[in-house]
Design a protein around this motif. Structure first.
Motif: not given
Ligand code: ADP
Ligand code: MG
Length: 694
Positions: A208-209, A221
């Motif tokens: 995320n994202p 990430d």
């Protein structure tokens, strides 16, 4: 699994860390063939500058610390760094913000070009094990909650469905210059699923994202949460088949009684009055005979083999009785007595004793705290409450609680015909998955209807249901929807993976139709048990009331279908039939002159049309009777029909006749359209799955 991945996980474990930092998580993803923005660790400002130069692109700097969960909230993310000086300043800023905290280093990575921000995650469900999540939102994910789940492992079509299911799907397909590479996204989902399936130490994951592009996607990430190796999903018991539990040759009732009002009287009376087709043995040390049938003091005194023993003695005595049954060769035990785990630890202890005994002898046990089985195809009623006459039918009902099943039967037997009703109670041994599997093999059963409060079978439930729904639809009402999923969680994914969302996802993944409420469950099961599935989306509506016709037309659109359009010659045939004051061709509105004869002729025109997949007939309650024989006599050529009768509650004799003629009667056009829509979608899903499998 690649050495590198194993090393990263082992290293974290030996440092007593329960999660992997971004650079470690991304290294694993890269190893799995998943594109990321990378992450090179700098431990000095000079190293950071060197890495920046080698990447030859704008970079991001991020803190790497086991103490920091949300890096950007804590000031640990610096973006769009184009110059050496920017990198130096960012480095120093991060170091000074995290003074006193444990900092592993600082991650230097390429800036990813902007894309659609998505989240891919993994959570661990107590019932179904690892589940995969996909959603839109990036940092807004918790607000938008636009996510979908599937149990791991997933198939490629599961991945497709996960993507299509989110509200933002149209954005992904392409809108205002944005679009996402759906195939690349499916690859990503499959890779994560396969990896987690093989690596039981992965408990949760947040990517995320993930930036989605028209070509490809990249993980920006990543966090991975580790845990003790997950237990492998509970395997099904490979013990004996359950067929004879449903079709026994002989039944002993331990605790049968000759005294009206006692449960032992009710159960035995049900078996006798419904004329069970096998042998009956009442077991009661104080009776010579019950209902004229010779009684025995104990099960071991019965001279013939016994297939099923129903136990009704008090909870404290059950373990001994179970042992005696097993010793004398009883094949299945049904414990209808209550007072076990549902009451507390004492009862739980007795349950465990019973389970140990049954397992030792390889005997299958239903219950405790259940109301046995009804099988109308062998006239067997084991219920705790007195049950009136039943007709044979094709619905297999699995219900957790006996009272629920009995309550249903009281009224529903007039309009629904059941084949089997099985109550599972506390599911000590035989659970919903076992029953579902056994009932699905029964040729007398065409649709399975389940009321569930929990699922014990885990992944086996999904795998079984998936196969069964290809042949027989399953309708489930799952209660306990509002149960608060209070758990301490470390990832976004786990906090979004509410109990009810997971159940919904599991049902979709298995092709199960989830009913919204009690009435919905019976409307759907009734419609599916009496009518074929529509094989095309066109619906032909015949009505006596314009308003109800218009409501029906709206409702079929809302349910993903449309009004059918008759071919020219059929239009002409219909014109010849219509009185002058009737205008529309669909809905055809005959006003109050509508009668059985004209409805029949109109339906026959629809039967001949290639564009008609199903019929909605809206009939007058006050003359419902007059339609029954005529509608029954029509050859529908496999096209389903459902009647809508406003105020049907006040005209039950007519409704019952119509239902007995095989035509379901619902009270509103919306209910009819909803049922037809669900049936049509089920038809499409089965057809598509079959195509993919061959
Ligand atoms: P955290 O979730 O721990 O706060 P992230 O690494 O997700 O930290 O960074 C926060 C946001 O910064 C991301 O949602 C993304 O929008 C942006 N971002 C982070 N790294 C990059 C990168 N390499 N390229 C482009 N944008 C990034
Ligand atoms: Mg993040």
């Amino acid at each position: 699994m690649a050495e590198l991945i194993k090393d990263i996980i082992d290293q974290a474990k030996s440092a007593d860390r329960t999660y992997l930092m971004e650079h470690e998580s991304k290294a694993i993803l890269e190893e799995l063939g998943i594109s990321t923005t990378g992450s090179v660790v700098a431990r000095t400002e000079e190293e950071a500058v060197e890495i920046f130069k080698s990447l030859a692109s704008p970079v991001a700097l991020k803190v790497l610390s086991p103490d920091v969960v949300h890096k950007s909230d804590a000031g640990g993310v610096k973006l769009h760094l184009n110059e050496e000086n920017d990198v130096r300043r960012a480095y120093r800023d991060i170091v000074s913000s995290f003074q006193g905290k444990l900092v592993e280093g600082i991650s230097v990575q390429k800036m990813a070009p902007p894309g659609i921000e998505a989240i891919v995650g993994v959570a661990n469900d107590p019932t179904f094990g690892p589940v995969l999540m996909f959603g839109l939102g990036g940092i807004f994910v918790e607000v938008l909650k636009d996510v979908s789940f599937r149990s791991i492992p997933i198939t490629r079509s599961d991945a497709q469905e996960m993507i299509e299911e989110i509200r933002g799907y149209s954005l992904l397909k392409g809108s205002r210059g944005h679009s996402a590479d759906i195939e690349a996204l499916k690859d990503l989902l499959m890779r994560i699923s396969d990896f987690v399936n093989l690596e039981p130490r992965i408990w949760e994951m947040d990517l995320n994202p993930v930036f989605l592009y028209p070509h490809g996607c990249t993980v920006v990430d990543a966090r991975i949460i580790l845990g003790e190796p997950r237990a492998s999903p509970p395997a099904g018991k490979e013990k004996q088949d359950l067929h004879d539990l449903f079709y026994p040759q002989s039944i002993a009732v331990i605790g049968a009684s000759g005294t009206p009002g006692k449960l032992g009287w009710n159960v035995f009376t049900n078996l006798v009055s419904h004329k069970f087709k096998g042998e009956l043995y009442p077991i009661n040390p104080r009776a010579e005979e019950i209902h004229g049938i010779k009684a025995y003091p104990r099960i071991s005194a019965v001279p013939e083999p016994v297939d099923v023993a129903i136990i009704l003695v008090s909870a404290g005595m059950t373990a001994d009785v179970v042992e005696e049954c097993c010793q004398c060769g009883v094949r299945y035990i049904v414990v209808e007595s209550a007072g076990f785990a549902e009451l507390g630890p004492e009862g739980k202890k007795i349950e465990l004793q019973m389970k140990e005994i049954a397992d030792r002898y390889g005997v299958r046990l239903l219950g405790p705290n259940c109301s046995g089985i009804i099988n109308t195809h062998c006239s067997m009623v084991q219920s705790i409450g007195i049950v009136d006459a039943l007709s044979q039918g094709n619905i297999g009902l699995v219900s957790q609680a006996g009272v629920c099943a009995a309550g249903m039967l009281w009224g529903l037997r007039h309009i629904m015909d059941f084949g089997i009703i099985a109550t599972i109670g506390n599911k000590l041994d035989i659970n919903e998955t076992d029953i579902m599997e056994a009932v699905s093999k029964d040729e007398n059963i065409n649709v399975i209807c389940m009321y569930l409060e929990s699922v014990k079978g885990g992944r086996r439930f999904i795998d079984q249901a998936r196969q069964i729904t290809m042949k027989k639809p399953i309708v489930v009402l799952k209660s306990g929807r509002t149960e608060a999923g209070k758990k301490a969680v470390a990832s976004h994914t786990a906090s979004l993976a509410g109990n009810d969302q997971i159940y919904s996802a599991i049902f979709r993944q298995s092709g199960i139709i989830r009913a919204r409420d009690y009435e919905h469950m019976f409307n759907l099961s009734r419609a599916i048990s009496k009518q074929p599935l529509p094989d095309r989306e066109g619906v032909f509506i015949i009505t006596y009331a314009g308003s109800l016709g218009v409501i029906a037309a709206d409702a079929i659109i809302d349910n993903g279908m449309r009004l059918s359009e008759l071919e020219e010659p059929l239009k002409k045939r219909l014109m010849d039939l219509l009185p002058d004051y009737v205008c529309g061709m669909n809905p055809v509105d005959y006003t109050f002159s509508q009668d059985a004869r004209i409805v029949k002729s109109t339906i026959e025109i629809g039967v001949d049309s290639n564009d008609v997949g199903s019929f909605i007939v809206i009939l007058q309650a006050e003359i419902l009777d007059s339609y029954v024989d005529t509608l029954k006599s029509i050859d529908y050529k496999g096209k389903p029909i459902i009647a809508c009768v406003a105020g049907k509650e006040f005209e039950m004799p007519g409704v019952i006749k119509m239902e007995k003629a095989g035509i379901p009667v619902f009270s509103t056009p919306e209910q009819v359209a909803d049922a037809l829509g669900i049936m049509y979608r089920h038809y499409k899903r089965v057809k598509q799955s079959k195509k993919q499998n061959f």
